[in-house]
Design a protein around this motif. Structure first.
Motif: not given
Length: 949
Positions: A891-920
């Motif tokens: 909160x208040x950390x500026x833009x890029x939070x969603x992208x950081x979450x997507x990258x963390x999901x990909x790095x943890x082997x959950x690209x399916x969830x990262x793609x779902x976040x991108x769709x959302x």
């Protein structure tokens, strides 16, 4: 198969072979998070190296074609032109119709699509020496020892060669396993190929680098994947022109210091080796852009890696790293850092003992029991019996590997486009993925898939190799008594097969199947389902050998009587007969089948006995009783046929049987199901939806009664195995988060009778209002309709003939916004945002990898331990606490939070969830732009945003 970089076509060297047999997936960020090692079969490349100019697809008949080893000997002659009659015959090993101009054209010679094709190389050199002297591109297979020896004798004379490939795994044995290459060395005279720039020796038996390679000063690409290399010479640095080196899948324990002299090197792949350390000289590679180090034994990285200013991709997943060096974050061009499957933040473990106990054939195979979070394990030459969570077992015999090998496993949810089901097949398990794909073992490995008890039919394991499905010979047994998939329960039922390669596996139930070869001498085929079902083939019934197949489908007596309304009706098992080739028999085939249940020969009324013939294409049924000689013994019926098709014996008082039989056949593929819609007692906005066979609905409802409440299961409905259906929320209730599996407010499902068919989601009121909202959820079959009248859409999201069931839902005391109070919002509408309800929806799909995701998000290991201890009895609360802890910090950390979450999901082997976040996020941005259009506030910048679409 692209490697992810945006290289020019001229820098691709034959896509089918340039990376030694690896196929990589392209994803959102342009790079791969999962590297697949798989066999390329006999696929011929489609692009040429840069020294041949741009790709040409019509220069040679071979380019752009794909061949299967099963059809190599019957290759259509129409695509090859014959050579002159004076040229020596090239058959064998080439097909009779293949001439010189069919394989040698414009400086290119492709022989690896013919088994033993290297044998013709001396013939070419003798007969067309001038053309051979100008040869620049050559591809050979290395599976045939004689052909390989002949080719190596001529090879040093081809001094104009620019590209050379001598690879194994170009052909397959009768079991479908690729044949290994036999190349173990190269003659010293190969050093005469001074113009060579591309060399591919993958899938062979090289234990050391041939010295002649060090003399090839112009070499720019060296591919030695899947050999037996244990070390590299210091003189490797003499190959100063190298730009790409791939040593994937060898047995390297270290790299020579001379690797630092490869000043032009741009890509280095040493993944799937046994590396324990890296040389400091690696930091001298100032042009290095891609460094692949995954699946090794690295405990630390040299500090000199901080000097790789050109590095763009660094893959160090599946090692033994306890921390990530800070200097990696200062590399200016690094845009991909893959650190998955490392014990980050954990204390170091003691090093393994240096002494290795010799393998004794009589010694007991050790056991290894893996937990839910352990998706990687090691197998030594002593063998291993691996027990996976859920009941699966892997049995590695002694000496199936020559060195300690790192392997991985994963269980995948079934996807309709990746599950192959034939008619009447039933899916019994999730997909079991074993990695690395295509890795070959020296002895067959037993893979055992746990499955749920089949309603009918026999059980088989199917394997997907990345392109097609095959059915494997399967044995059925119970799992080990020491390993039960349920605490205190019986061991799992296992469908076991022996394989020499890893890929994807599922267990299916299919109709009982038997087959045999029929020769002119005759044959007898007896069904394993019922020995009373026999096919007798008399002598001279066929002029050549043909293969016949018998499948048996059983039908319940109660279903027959229920459908016909006749209490005396019954039916024998359905016989599905087929043959290859398909032609009539010369003599009648005698068929014996049991009489229908409760019917015996001494009491049968022949006027009620009907032999039905089915057309498997048109699915029509015809009564042929009057056209055949039907004889009845005490318990069997016997008749003769000359044509194979479907045959079904019925006993009923109905005079017109065809319609009844057609309906009964359709019912064999149907399942009676009921639907559940339950709300969590602690949070009524969390709704559990499930579709399950009718006989299991009541027990399932009772098991959920402590945490969930809701209406009784729905009335009976009918679904087919693998059929898609939808759930639509209506009357003031809607899904509170955008989801990829949700379209037009309807949630998609795929019905598999032996799987759970369950989803949990969050809902909210459609319109702001006070008080309780009384809505409903309805279930529909078929595609999502897009032409609903407004008055119908307000009540049901589907046509009446698609509707199956409706269950009530109630949301008490909804607030004015219809949202959870104190909601967290990440991002903004213009760039995309996630709400708290989105995070709740995502958390329901996160499994045991939640701690890896937390580490990738920057949460400390101590904080994750506190979260786990605080919610030790509630796994869902652990996941939510981790996500909310991170979200509050954004909160208040500026833009890029969603992208950081997507990258963390990909790095943890959950690209399916990262793609779902991108769709959302994409859906949210689209809704925001549509709202601007409605109120006339759309700006040119908004309308021209390329990402808005």
């Amino acid at each position: 198969m692209e490697r992810g970089e945006n290289k020019e076509v001229e820098e691709k060297v034959w896509l089918a072979t340039s990376d030694g047999g690896r196929e990589e997936e392209a994803h959102i960020d342009g790079f791969s998070d999962q590297r697949r090692v798989m066999m390329m079969g006999t696929e011929v490349g489609l692009a040429l190296p840069d020294f041949f100019g741009k790709p040409q697809l019509k220069e040679s008949p071979l380019l752009g074609l794909s061949f299967s080893s099963d059809h190599m000997d019957t290759w259509a002659p129409s695509i090859l032109s014959s050579s002159s009659s004076s040229f020596p015959c090239l058959s064998p090993p080439l097909p009779p119709s293949v001439g010189l101009d069919g394989v040698l054209a414009e400086g290119r010679l492709v022989l690896d699509v013919y088994r033993g094709g290297g044998e013709v190389l001396p013939v070419f050199w003798k007969c067309v020496q001038e053309q051979m002297r100008g040869l620049q591109y050559l591809r050979l297979g290395s599976e045939d020892e004689g052909a390989l020896e002949s080719a190596l004798h001529v090879l040093p004379r081809l001094t104009q060669l620019r590209s050379l490939a001598i690879r194994g795994h170009r052909f397959h044995d009768p079991q479908g396993d690729p044949l290994p290459g036999l190349l173990s060395s190269l003659p010293d005279s190969v050093s005469s190929l001074s113009l060579l720039v591309h060399l591919d020796l993958s899938f062979n038996r090289l234990s050391s680098l041939p010295p002649c390679i060090l003399s090839l000063s112009h070499l720019s690409e060296l591919l030695l994947c899947h050999n037996r290399l244990t070390g590299l010479p210091e003189g490797l640095g003499a190959l100063a022109s190298l730009r790409r080196v791939s040593l994937l899948g060898n047995r390297l324990v270290d790299l020579p210091q001379g690797v630092g002299l490869l000043c032009r090197l741009e890509e280095l792949d040493v993944s799937f080796n046994l590396l324990e350390r890296l040389p400091e000289e690696l930091g001298q590679l100032q042009n290095l852009q891609t460094l692949e180090l995954s699946n090794n034994r690295l405990r630390a990285l040299p500090e000199t890696l901080g000097s790789l200013r050109s590095l763009r991709q660094l893959v160090i997943q599946s090692n033994d790293l306890r921390s990530v060096p800070e200097y990696l974050h200062s590399l200016p061009l690094l845009d991909k850092l893959d650190i998955r499957n490392n014990p980050l933040g954990r204390p170091p473990t003691p090093p393994p003992l240096a002494h290795v106990t010799p393998v004794l054939e009589c010694s007991e195979i050790p056991e290894l029991h893996l937990g839910l979070e352990q998706h990687s394990f090691q197998v030594s030459p002593a063998g291993c019996h691996v027990f996976l969570p859920g009941g699966a077992e892997l049995l590695f015999p002694q000496r199936c590997v020559s060195l300690v090998t790192q392997l991985q496993w994963a269980e995948r949810r079934p996807d309709r486009k990746w599950v192959w089901l034939e008619e009447h097949d039933i899916l019994l398990s999730r997909q079991l993925e074993l990695c690395p794909h295509g890795a070959t073992f020296e002895k067959p490995v037993e893979v055992c898939i746990p499955y749920r008890k089949a309603r009918k039919g026999d059980v088989a394991v199917r394997r997907f190799d990345g392109q097609s499905w095959t059915t494997l010979p399967t044995l059925i047994r119970r799992g080990s008594e020491k390993h039960s998939c349920r605490p205190g329960g019986r061991p799992a039922r296992l469908a076991c097969c022996s394989v020499s390669q890893f890929s994807w596996f599922v267990a299916v139930s299919r109709p009982f199947l038997d087959s045999c070869s029929v020769s002119p001498e005759g044959a007898l085929l007896v069904s394993q389902f019922d020995p009373g079902i026999k096919l007798t083939f008399p002598p001279e019934c066929t002029t050549g050998t043909r293969t016949v197949t018998l499948q048996v489908l059983q039908v319940a007596l109660s279903e027959v009587q229920d459908l016909t309304g006749d209490p005396q009706a019954s039916a024998s098992p359905l016989l599905c007969l087929s043959q290859t080739p398909s032609m009539h028999f010369l003599q009648p085939i005698r068929v014996q089948v049991p009489l229908p249940p409760e019917v015996t020969g001494h009491m049968v009324d022949m006027s009620r006995l009907h032999l039905m013939h089915g057309d498997p294409t048109a699915h029509t049924w015809t009564d042929i009783t009057a056209q055949v000689s039907l004889n009845v013994t005490h318990i069997y019926a016997v008749f003769s046929i000359t044509h194979f098709s479907w045959y079904w014996l019925w006993y009923t008082t109905h005079r017109c049987v065809s319609g009844v039989v057609r309906k009964m056949y359709q019912r064999l593929k149907q399942f009676r199901v009921r639907f559940l819609a339950l709300q969590r007692k602690s949070d009524p906005e969390q709704v559990l939806l499930q579709c399950l066979p009718s006989d299991k609905a009541e027990s399932r409802l009772a098991s959920l009664s402590e945490q969930y409440e809701g209406p009784q299961p729905s009335e009976l409905s009918i679904l087919l195995e693998g059929e898609q259906f939808f759930a639509g929320f209506e009357r003031g209730i809607d899904i509170s988060a955008d989801r990829p599996d949700c379209k037009d407010g309807r949630l998609s499902f795929t019905f598999y009778s032996h799987l759970k068919n369950i989803k949990e989601i969050h809902v909210c009121p459609t319109h702001p209002q006070q008080g309780t909202v009384r809505g409903q959820v309805s279930f529909y079959r078929g595609e999502v309709p897009n032409d609903l009248p407004e008055e119908v859409a307000s009540k049901r999201k589907g046509h009446d003939n698609q509707w199956m069931a409706t269950l009530p839902l109630r949301i008490p005391n909804a607030d004015c916004d219809g949202n959870i109070s104190g909601e967290l919002n990440l991002g903004d509408p213009e760039s995309g945002y996630l709400t708290q309800t989105n995070l709740l929806s995502i958390s329901l799909r996160i499994n045991q990898e939640w701690q890896n995701i937390g580490i990738s998000l920057g949460i400390s290991y101590d904080q994750l331990e506190r979260i786990r201890n605080q919610h030790r009895d509630n796994f869902g609360a652990q996941v939510l606490a981790m996500l909310f802890h991170w979200a509050r910090g954004q909160q208040g950390a500026g833009p890029g939070a969603v992208q950081r979450l997507m990258k963390a999901l990909v790095d943890s082997g959950r690209r399916d969830l990262a793609e779902e976040v991108e769709d959302i996020v994409t859906l949210g941005k689209r809704k925001y732009e549509e709202s601007l259009k409605r109120v006339g506030l759309e700006t040119p910048a908004t309308s021209g945003d390329p990402q808005s679409s």
